[in-house]
Design a protein around this motif. Structure first.
Motif, short mmCIF file in Angstrom:
data_model
loop_
_atom_site.label_atom_id
_atom_site.label_comp_id
_atom_site.label_asym_id
_atom_site.label_seq_id
_atom_site.Cartn_x
_atom_site.Cartn_y
_atom_site.Cartn_z
N LEU A 1 -16.88 9.12 8.54
CA LEU A 1 -15.46 8.96 8.84
C LEU A 1 -14.98 7.56 8.46
N GLN A 2 -15.83 6.56 8.70
CA GLN A 2 -15.49 5.21 8.23
C GLN A 2 -15.27 5.20 6.72
N ALA A 3 -16.15 5.89 6.02
CA ALA A 3 -16.05 5.93 4.55
C ALA A 3 -14.75 6.60 4.10
N TRP A 4 -14.34 7.64 4.81
CA TRP A 4 -13.11 8.35 4.43
C TRP A 4 -11.91 7.43 4.56
N PHE A 5 -11.79 6.72 5.66
CA PHE A 5 -10.66 5.82 5.85
C PHE A 5 -10.68 4.68 4.83
N ALA A 6 -11.86 4.14 4.56
CA ALA A 6 -11.96 3.06 3.58
C ALA A 6 -11.54 3.55 2.19
N THR A 7 -11.97 4.74 1.83
CA THR A 7 -11.64 5.31 0.52
C THR A 7 -10.15 5.58 0.41
N GLU A 8 -9.53 6.07 1.49
CA GLU A 8 -8.10 6.35 1.49
C GLU A 8 -7.29 5.09 1.20
N LEU A 9 -7.66 3.97 1.83
CA LEU A 9 -6.93 2.73 1.59
C LEU A 9 -7.23 2.18 0.20
N ALA A 10 -8.47 2.27 -0.21
CA ALA A 10 -8.85 1.76 -1.53
C ALA A 10 -8.11 2.49 -2.65
N THR B 1 -5.13 3.30 -2.84
CA THR B 1 -3.78 2.78 -3.05
C THR B 1 -3.78 1.31 -3.46
N ALA B 2 -4.95 0.71 -3.58
CA ALA B 2 -5.04 -0.71 -3.90
C ALA B 2 -4.77 -0.95 -5.39
N PRO B 3 -4.00 -1.98 -5.73
CA PRO B 3 -3.77 -2.30 -7.14
C PRO B 3 -5.02 -2.92 -7.76
N ALA B 4 -5.03 -2.96 -9.08
CA ALA B 4 -6.15 -3.54 -9.79
C ALA B 4 -6.32 -5.01 -9.41
N GLY B 5 -7.58 -5.43 -9.25
CA GLY B 5 -7.88 -6.81 -8.94
C GLY B 5 -8.04 -7.10 -7.46
N VAL B 6 -7.68 -6.14 -6.59
CA VAL B 6 -7.83 -6.32 -5.15
C VAL B 6 -9.13 -5.66 -4.70
N THR B 7 -9.97 -6.42 -4.02
CA THR B 7 -11.24 -5.88 -3.55
C THR B 7 -10.99 -4.93 -2.39
N PRO B 8 -11.38 -3.67 -2.52
CA PRO B 8 -11.10 -2.69 -1.46
C PRO B 8 -11.98 -2.95 -0.23
N PRO B 9 -11.59 -2.39 0.91
CA PRO B 9 -12.41 -2.55 2.11
C PRO B 9 -13.72 -1.78 1.99
N THR B 10 -14.71 -2.22 2.72
CA THR B 10 -15.99 -1.50 2.78
C THR B 10 -16.01 -0.64 4.04
N ASN B 11 -17.01 0.23 4.12
CA ASN B 11 -17.15 1.06 5.32
C ASN B 11 -17.29 0.19 6.57
N ARG B 12 -17.98 -0.93 6.44
CA ARG B 12 -18.20 -1.81 7.59
C ARG B 12 -16.91 -2.36 8.15
N ASP B 13 -15.88 -2.47 7.32
CA ASP B 13 -14.61 -3.03 7.77
C ASP B 13 -13.83 -2.07 8.66
N VAL B 14 -14.29 -0.82 8.75
CA VAL B 14 -13.55 0.22 9.47
C VAL B 14 -14.15 0.42 10.86
N LEU B 15 -13.29 0.40 11.88
CA LEU B 15 -13.69 0.71 13.25
C LEU B 15 -12.95 1.97 13.67
N ILE B 16 -13.68 2.96 14.16
CA ILE B 16 -13.06 4.20 14.63
C ILE B 16 -12.65 4.03 16.09
N LEU B 17 -11.42 4.46 16.41
CA LEU B 17 -10.84 4.26 17.73
C LEU B 17 -10.44 5.58 18.36
N PRO B 18 -10.33 5.62 19.69
CA PRO B 18 -9.79 6.80 20.38
C PRO B 18 -8.26 6.74 20.41
N GLY B 19 -7.63 6.76 19.25
CA GLY B 19 -6.19 6.61 19.13
C GLY B 19 -5.80 5.17 18.82
#
Length: 470
Positions: free
Chosen positions: A149-158, A160-178
């Protein structure tokens, strides 16, 4: 008979009861069946609803009557708790007006959630069954969330990222209860009690509440249809020394506005110049109508944007799953706060949510949802124009779930809300969305709720009430 027939009988009987003297006899079930052409079951349901609301009382062998003396509960003195608890940290109400339960026959335009028919119910039910067959039903989830699930959210944001911007990694994602819990953690971990937080005005009432509970000092920034003025934001950072700005650049609650791309980049640059954070609440990412979401976080790779994205409104209110994307020490501080509050999110809910959003039918559902939201939005706007012309929508929302409606200057909003409720239309007063004094008389109307066919009826009631107050 169906629920619409029950609701019609209930609505008309409530209007009759409102003007009837206490103790007046309610027409018999047989008389009601004849008057409305309804079945015994339908009439019984309506009478049961009236009784549950405390409006009538039944006397076996005699009949049903308008309740004359309200049932008085046992009075308990809880005064000792006042001394034990002391003064509250926040003067916010216990519940927002958007969370109130209402009568089944009411036209509910106050809620912040979409109607059941707008949700992917079949996908959700199937996903929960499948998740229940896996180890997720008994296993403890990692504190940061399921890796998939972390990977899915990271991929979704990545994506939409323009060229030259380093996308987030799975580690950057925290899953929350809302995402609401994420706001609380961000305000506690990154701002702190007594410290200033810049915030759009108007804005999400839940963010105002979370900030108040965290002891944060709010500094409102006026936000129009295109977002805040960058110059206003820069001055506020300089004057307050704030290190965070909370905003909803995409389909804001309550206005439905979306910042132009240039405005978002200008805001991001100001945040960078002041060494601060932008807390981007992307709650309505899946609720697009006329445009596509453009998260500002996609342009950030140096940790200035803290991004929140929720699945609660688009998948199911019962699957309270959201993601927070943050980088660097900020991510670690937020994780520490989350671990102290909830330790981890139910793996069963995460597995079910992941199942839904990775099915091919999910994208099909979102395309259909866009069209349904557009039709409901346009119907409510047209109904207001026809029946309540003094209720003004400055700019139709391009996404989200709500209309932000300006009422004539001098309108007593609370009185309008009460008078509409008496006539069976439930609306939300706009003051809850302002972190300071309201800039004018507003109401918020949710166009994604039940029974859009009753929008014209609701608009007529709102128009009638406004005319009586003119």
């Amino acid at each position: 008979m169906d629920n619409d027939s029950t609701g019609r009988i209930l609505s008309e009987l409530r209007r009759w009861i409102a003007s009837a003297p206490p103790g007046a006899r309610v027409p018999s079930n047989r008389a009601l069946m004849a008057e409305y052409g309804a079945s015994p079951v339908t009439v019984q349901k309506a009478m049961h609803a009236l009784a549950s609301l405390g409006l009538v009382e039944s006397r076996p062998g005699v009949g049903t009557f308008v309740r004359s003396v309200p049932v008085k509960p046992r009075l308990v003195d809880y005064g000792w708790q006042t001394a034990a608890l002391g003064s509250p940290h926040s003067r916010m109400p216990v519940l927002s007006s958007t969370q109130r339960a209402v009568a089944p026959d009411a036209i509910a335009l106050h809620s912040g959630y979409p109607a059941r028919e707008l949700l992917p119910e079949r996908l959700v039910r199937t996903a929960i069954v499948r998740a229940a067959r896996t180890d997720a039903v008994i296993a403890r989830s990692p504190a940061t969330g399921l890796p998939e699930l972390q990977a899915w959210f990271a991929t979704e944001l990545a994506a939409t990222a323009p060229a030259g911007v380093t996308p987030p990694t799975n580690r950057d994602v925290l899953i929350l209860p809302g995402s609401q819990s994420g706001l609380s953690s961000i305000f506690r971990a990154l701002v702190g009690p007594g410290q200033p937080l810049l915030i759009e005005s108007p804005t999400y009432w839940g963010a105002i509440l979370a900030a108040a509970q965290a002891g944060v000092t709010l500094a409102p920034i006026p936000a129009g249809p295109d977002g805040p003025d960058p110059d206003d934001l820069a001055r506020a950072f300089a004057q307050t020394g704030a290190r965070a700005f909370y905003a909803q650049p995409t389909y804001a609650n309550p206005t439905g506005a979306q910042w132009p791309t240039e405005r978002g980049l200008a805001v991001l640059e100001i945040v960078r110049e002041h060494g601060a954070f932008l807390v981007e609440d992307d709650w309505a990412h899946d609720l697009a109508i006329d445009t596509d979401p453009r998260p500002i976080a996609a342009h950030d790779d140096d940790g200035h944007v803290i991004s929140l994205r929720s699945l609660t409104k688009s998948v199911s209110p019962s699957l309270r799953v959201a993601a927070l994307i943050a980088r660097g020490p900020a991510r670690d501080r937020i994780l520490a706060d989350r671990a102290a509050e909830s330790m981890y999110v139910s793996g069963l809910l995460q597995a079910a949510a992941l199942d839904v959003i990775t099915q091919p039918a999910w994208r099909t559902h979102l395309r259909g949802l866009r069209e349904q939201l557009r039709a409901r939005r346009d119907l409510l706007i047209q109904s207001l124009r026809e029946h309540a012309p003094t209720a003004h929508v400055e700019r139709p929302p391009v996404g989200g779930l709500n209309l932000w409606v300006r009422l004539p200057d001098g309108t007593d909003v609370e009185r309008v809300v009460r008078d509409c409720e008496v006539r069976g239309v439930i609306i939300a007063p706009g003051a809850e969305w302002f972190p300071a004094e309201p800039s004018g008389p507003y109401i918020r109307l949710n166009y994604s709720g039940e029974h859009p066919d009753r929008f014209p009826e609701a608009a007529r009631v709102i128009g009638d009430v406004l005319r009586t107050h003119a």
